[in-house]
Design a protein around this motif. Structure first.
Motif: not given
Lengths: 358, 319
Positions: A59, A281-282, A284-285, A287
């Motif tokens: 990323n 991942k959470e 950057y989302a 959450t």
């Protein structure tokens, strides 16, 4: 001569100050603090760092690891300070040794997110527990993967087992407790008479490869032990060395250790990279799952035995493994945790003979 | 019976490195130079030897490789010990401080070095153990002795005993040995009869470097599958053996066998039903060699056989 020396010294100082200033201009968004081992410990640090690196490179996120000057909470907090001042937004800390440091840092830097693997934040006195909204704490269900190892070993035909832990820290105890329970349940399932399956159990008290650990393992192997589950860092290397001489088997720990010795028939693994990447991942989302301590086990694929491609089971099959794993994942089988205990005889196994070597 | 043989064989894994390193310390201290850098030198020698094996093991294996690695470990130890020699003989520095500095320097340096020279960039230097001799021909068939010394053994065990014999002969039966001892007892007197004290002390330190370097390799081979800049305090243990053995080769042998056997028992007692059922905590076995050392020191301190001039830098001008 003296003058020349002092001029050189001044120049060196100036250059190093300039280069330091140059460094600070660069920021790193993802940071990891290493614990007592090095980044290449083939275990916790390495597994975690590989997860970060993979995610960050995919990323295109800047990332860097920081090595504390020593293994103390003060040094860990100092390393966190350094990481924050270098622009860290997410800090990953692998290992329960960071529990206090994260407890302190979560309030000091409320805008920075922390991913704490293998522990929950608490103060030095173990009185105040707090997992702030900016902390994602992951505790592994070592007892589950220990259970898998013990069960598989007995199902595979081994009758004399050994458990060689390192220091009696909670994670090491959970591995051992799971191993005992797995072996006990397998013996029960096979209908073996009590005493058919024997299990030697010891904590070496260190994480080093020493003649003492090699000798203990050699003695056990000589006395009939066929396979030793070694969960203690480099203690495992001593057990492997003894196994090579005696031509016996070893079960590795944390990561797939089959490349380290031909005697390793399987490894009890923790999915370090998986849990880190999940947290990232959470984040950057938008959450970030902060504020809770997650117990990561079979249900989230966070623990497993090493794949059958590298394992050397004789009769224990993929199908056996899958059905057992499913039972752990849906909580049909719930092995006891350590809950502050270190003595495995408290588990009171009914179908195996357990010898706890203090 | 098989278990007893195993214990005695395991004892060798503890005792032989202790013996070799303590004999090394003996040569240094007998020449008048305290050498607490044994731990650091072991790390250096162990690293040099293991890295050599790591590099060559794809092309060769077995005893020849081990013998070559021994040469490399000895060389590594000698070179590193020269730092101690230079500081404590030429610069007349405090020998304890110089030794401590080397002990702190060595582990950090070899980890750094391993990172730099290994393409993988990791600190652990792994090796394949192809050196075990499952049975020595003919000798292995001798009852009892064959089982103890000539089965599941390493060539390093015999090297250790060979070094012991050579050390005893050199120290007591040669002109060199006498001169070396004189430099440790009364360097001024030695100098007055034309012995080069600096040279003798350098040789003493270099022998200790050679043997300690070898000891690092000998310690690591049977007990692990990799080396990572640590010998876990065995250099200091060898110092205790040296003192327990009162700076005499044969006594050092008995001291190292005693230490080794007690350590073996403390590690392996769980495999022996008789000892396990006694319910003695393992700490008891672990403590025994040290308590024995303290007792021996307490009784022998008045007539301690420590070289008289050990630890004092020799200054020719101050004669």
């Amino acid at each position: 001569m003296k003058k020349l020396f002092s001029i050189v010294l001044v120049v060196v100082l100036l250059v190093s100050m300039l280069s330091l200033a140059g460094c600070q201009a660069k920021t790193y968004e993802l940071a990891m603090i290493t614990d007592v081992g090095d980044i290449d410990d083939k275990s916790f640090n390495q597994g975690t760092w590989e997860g970060i690196k993979e995610y960050a490179e995919a990323n295109k996120i800047t990332h860097k690891y920081y090595k504390p000057t020593e293994a103390s909470t003060d040094a860990y907090v100092a390393a966190i300070d350094l990481a924050v001042s270098s622009g860290a937004k997410v800090i990953v800390t692998p290992g329960f040794l960071f529990e206090e440091a994260v407890f302190i840092a979560q309030d000091k830097y409320p805008e920075v997110m922390f991913i704490l693997l293998d522990g929950t934040p608490h103060d030095a006195a173990w009185e105040n527990f707090k997992t702030g909204p900016n902390v994602y704490a992951v505790v592994y269900a070592e007892e589950q993967v220990g259970y898998l190892a013990g069960y598989a070993a007995v199902m595979d035909g081994y009758r004399n087992l050994g458990y060689q832990g390192g220091m009696a820290v909670p994670a090491v105890c959970r591995y051992g407790f799971g191993f005992v329970q797995g072996a006990d349940d397998a013996a029960k399932e096979l209908g073996l008479a009590k005493g058919t399956v024997k299990l030697m159990y010891n904590y070496s008290g260190d994480f080093a490869d020493t003649p003492a650990s090699q000798t203990r393992a050699a003695g056990w192997y000589q006395a009939g032990t066929e396979v030793i589950f070694a969960a203690g860092g480099k203690v495992g290397n001593s057990v492997m060395s003894a196994a090579e001489t005696a031509n016996k088997a070893v079960i590795g720990v944390d990561v797939d250790q089959s490349a380290e010795s031909a005697t390793v028939i399987a490894s009890a693994m923790k999915g370090l990279a998986y849990m880190v990447q999940f947290g990232l991942k959470e984040y950057y989302a938008g959450t970030f799952p902060g504020g809770v301590a997650v117990i990561a086990g079979a249900e989230s694929n966070a623990v497993s035995l090493s794949p059958f491609s590298t394992a050397k089971w004789k009769t224990f099959s993929q199908a056996d493994y899958d059905s057992l794993f499913a039972k752990l994942a849906d909580a049909t089988i719930v092995p006891q945790k350590d809950e502050g205990r270190t003595d495995p005889t408290l588990l009171n196994p009914q179908y195996i003979t357990l010898t706890f070597v203090e | 019976m098989e278990m007893l043989y195993l214990l005695l064989r395991q004892t060798m894994f503890f005792s032989i490195p202790l013996l070799i390193v303590a004999l090394g310390g003996m040569f240094s201290e007998r020449s008048g130079v305290t050498n607490i850098a044994l731990e650091g030198i072991m790390v250096m020698g162990g690293f040099a030897g293991i890295y050599f094996i790591n590099q060559l093991q794809s092309g060769m294996s077995g005893q020849l490789l081990l013998l070559l690695a021994i040469v490399i470990a000895v060389a590594g130890g000698v070179i590193f010990s020269l730092l101690h020699g230079y500081a404590s003989i030429n610069l007349k520095a405090d020998q304890v401080i110089s030794g401590t500095a080397l002990n702190m320097f060595a582990p950090a340096f070899v980890i750094y070095l391993a990172r730099m020279i290994q393409p993988s960039g990791i600190a652990n230097v792994s090796f394949k153990n192809t050196f075990l001799i499952s049975k020595v021909p003919v000798l292995g068939d001798i009852p009892v002795i064959g089982d103890i010394f000539f089965k599941n053994t390493y060539i390093t065990t015999f090297v250790g005993f060979f070094i012991l014999i050579v050390s005893a002969v050199v120290l007591y039966k040669t002109r060199f040995g006498m001169r070396l001892r004189a430099c440790g007892e009364h360097p001024q007197a030695a100098d007055s009869v034309g012995i080069n004290v600096y040279k003798m002390r350098y040789i003493g330190v270099m022998i200790s470097g050679a043997l300690a370097g070898l000891g690092g390799l000998v310690l690591t081979i049977p007990i692990s599958t990799e080396f990572k800049g640590a010998v876990n305090g065995y250099g200091f243990l060898a110092l205790a053996v040296l003192i327990f053995g009162q700076w005499k080769p044969m006594r050092i042998l008995w001291a190292s066998l005693f230490f080794g056997f007690m350590q073996t028992i403390s590690a392996a007692y769980s495999a022996i039903p008789f000892l396990l059922n006694l319910n003695i905590p393992s700490e008891f076995f672990k403590m025994t060699p040290y308590i024995a050392t303290l007792i021996v020191l307490a009784f022998s301190s008045k007539s301690s056989k420590a070289p008289k001039a050990v630890g004092q830098p020799y200054d020719q001008g101050a004669r």
